[in-house]
Design a protein around this motif. Structure first.
Motif, mmCIF file in Angstrom:
data_model
loop_
_atom_site.group_PDB
_atom_site.id
_atom_site.type_symbol
_atom_site.label_atom_id
_atom_site.label_comp_id
_atom_site.label_asym_id
_atom_site.label_seq_id
_atom_site.Cartn_x
_atom_site.Cartn_y
_atom_site.Cartn_z
ATOM 1 N N ALA A 180 0.834 -1.206 0.000
ATOM 2 C CA ALA A 180 0.000 0.000 0.000
ATOM 3 C C ALA A 180 0.867 1.254 0.000
ATOM 4 O O ALA A 180 0.573 2.235 -0.687
ATOM 5 N N HIS A 181 1.958 1.210 0.786
ATOM 6 C CA HIS A 181 2.864 2.356 0.839
ATOM 7 C C HIS A 181 3.519 2.583 -0.524
ATOM 8 O O HIS A 181 3.629 3.713 -0.996
ATOM 9 N N ARG A 182 3.938 1.495 -1.165
ATOM 10 C CA ARG A 182 4.568 1.610 -2.482
ATOM 11 C C ARG A 182 3.578 2.162 -3.501
ATOM 12 O O ARG A 182 3.935 3.003 -4.340
ATOM 13 N N LYS A 183 2.330 1.706 -3.429
ATOM 14 C CA LYS A 183 1.315 2.198 -4.365
ATOM 15 C C LYS A 183 1.116 3.695 -4.200
ATOM 16 O O LYS A 183 0.985 4.431 -5.186
ATOM 17 N N SER A 184 1.122 4.164 -2.953
ATOM 18 C CA SER A 184 0.970 5.595 -2.695
ATOM 19 C C SER A 184 2.127 6.372 -3.305
ATOM 20 O O SER A 184 1.936 7.420 -3.932
ATOM 21 N N ARG A 185 3.344 5.874 -3.136
ATOM 22 C CA ARG A 185 4.517 6.547 -3.700
ATOM 23 C C ARG A 185 4.469 6.548 -5.226
ATOM 24 O O ARG A 185 4.880 7.518 -5.865
ATOM 25 N N GLU A 186 3.947 5.483 -5.800
ATOM 26 C CA GLU A 186 3.840 5.423 -7.258
ATOM 27 C C GLU A 186 2.843 6.458 -7.772
ATOM 28 O O GLU A 186 3.068 7.083 -8.811
ATOM 29 N N GLU A 187 1.747 6.651 -7.035
ATOM 30 C CA GLU A 187 0.754 7.652 -7.439
ATOM 31 C C GLU A 187 1.357 9.057 -7.395
ATOM 32 O O GLU A 187 1.139 9.872 -8.297
ATOM 33 N N ILE A 188 2.109 9.332 -6.332
ATOM 34 C CA ILE A 188 2.755 10.644 -6.211
ATOM 35 C C ILE A 188 3.767 10.841 -7.334
ATOM 36 O O ILE A 188 3.851 11.914 -7.941
ATOM 37 N N PHE A 189 4.529 9.781 -7.622
ATOM 38 C CA PHE A 189 5.545 9.865 -8.677
ATOM 39 C C PHE A 189 4.898 10.142 -10.031
ATOM 40 O O PHE A 189 5.389 10.966 -10.814
ATOM 41 N N ARG A 190 3.777 9.478 -10.308
ATOM 42 C CA ARG A 190 3.085 9.701 -11.579
ATOM 43 C C ARG A 190 2.573 11.137 -11.675
ATOM 44 O O ARG A 190 2.625 11.752 -12.743
ATOM 45 N N THR A 191 2.088 11.664 -10.553
ATOM 46 C CA THR A 191 1.591 13.041 -10.550
ATOM 47 C C THR A 191 2.713 14.025 -10.845
ATOM 48 O O THR A 191 2.563 14.938 -11.674
#
Length: 251
Positions: free
Chosen positions: A9-20
């Motif tokens: 879940a933490h990695r998914k959150s970081r991936e969303e921020i990175f994409r933004t």
């Protein structure tokens, strides 16, 4: 398994921020402008843009005073049915654990909560605590902002606030329920009619949302005073104001 879910879940959150951040960069925005829009420091934005995928966070080196140092061994014992801190403590002490029982208990408590939630599903309280992310910035909408938007009439929204309210409604059923109750309560106060109040209190208690339930029960305990405050034009505001004025002068 629970720990793995948390990390994913933490990695998914970081991936969303990175994409933004990457998407804003592709629009031609500078690191400073991206930082202003997302809330991240300019240097952090610049660092992230050096990578093609989200950079992994470096985990601090674990010491023998930390129960997490013995995570793999503890998980094995946990899966074998040994789940008491008092039973596990001597086992890891034999392997060099230098920490306290309370340190170990905190780790085990997290595992128990995760296991209970997995079995029972999310509670109403979890719905309140769950953060909703703004899709435009990738940032979680803070509880302070959500609370302010929950009680603000729609006619006073800016376009940005209206968008955030829609995001919160889609992502949090609890927010939708609380906002509906807040608007009804606001209508009771503005209408200066206390007759709808008992029905509002009943509906609030039935939501099982702890903050709303506490508020409704508090109103119910002193229902006569609340009715008078809604319907009567008299107020002790002047007296309270003079008392505060005297206190200020005395200081």
């Amino acid at each position: 398994q629970n720990l793995l879910k948390s990390r994913l879940a933490h990695r998914k959150s970081r991936e969303e921020i990175f994409r933004t951040i990457s998407a804003l960069r592709q629009q031609g925005l500078t690191c400073s402008e991206i930082g202003r829009r997302t809330g991240f420091p300019r240097r952090s934005v610049a660092k992230w843009l050096q990578f093609e995928t989200p950079p992994d966070r470096k985990r601090a080196v674990l010491k023998r005073s930390s129960a997490w140092y013995f995570e793999e061994y503890l998980k094995q014992r946990w899966e074998n049915g040994i789940r008491s801190g008092n039973a596990l403590l001597p086992l890891i002490q034999e392997r060099g654990y230098e920490g306290s029982l309370s340190n170990l208990q905190r780790l085990l408590a997290g595992w128990r909560r995760a296991e209970k939630q997995e079995q029972e599903g999310p509670t109403k309280e979890d719905q309140i605590l769950a953060l909703v992310r703004d899709p435009e910035t990738g940032h979680a909408i803070s509880p302070v902002i959500a609370a302010a938007l929950c009680i603000k009439p729609r006619g006073k929204f800016t376009s940005e606030q209206a968008r955030k309210v829609e995001v919160l409604k889609e992502g949090s059923p609890a927010f939708t329920t609380m906002r509906r109750l807040a608007m009804r309560f606001n209508g009771i106060l503005r209408g200066r009619k206390a007759d709808p109040l008992p029905a509002w209190i009943d509906d609030a208690i039935e939501t099982d949302l702890a903050p709303i339930v506490r508020f409704a029960r508090t109103l119910n305990r002193d229902i006569d005073a609340v009715r008078n405050a809604i319907e009567m034009e008299w107020s002790n505001g002047q007296a309270e104001g003079q008392i505060n004025r005297l206190k200020t002068l005395k200081r």
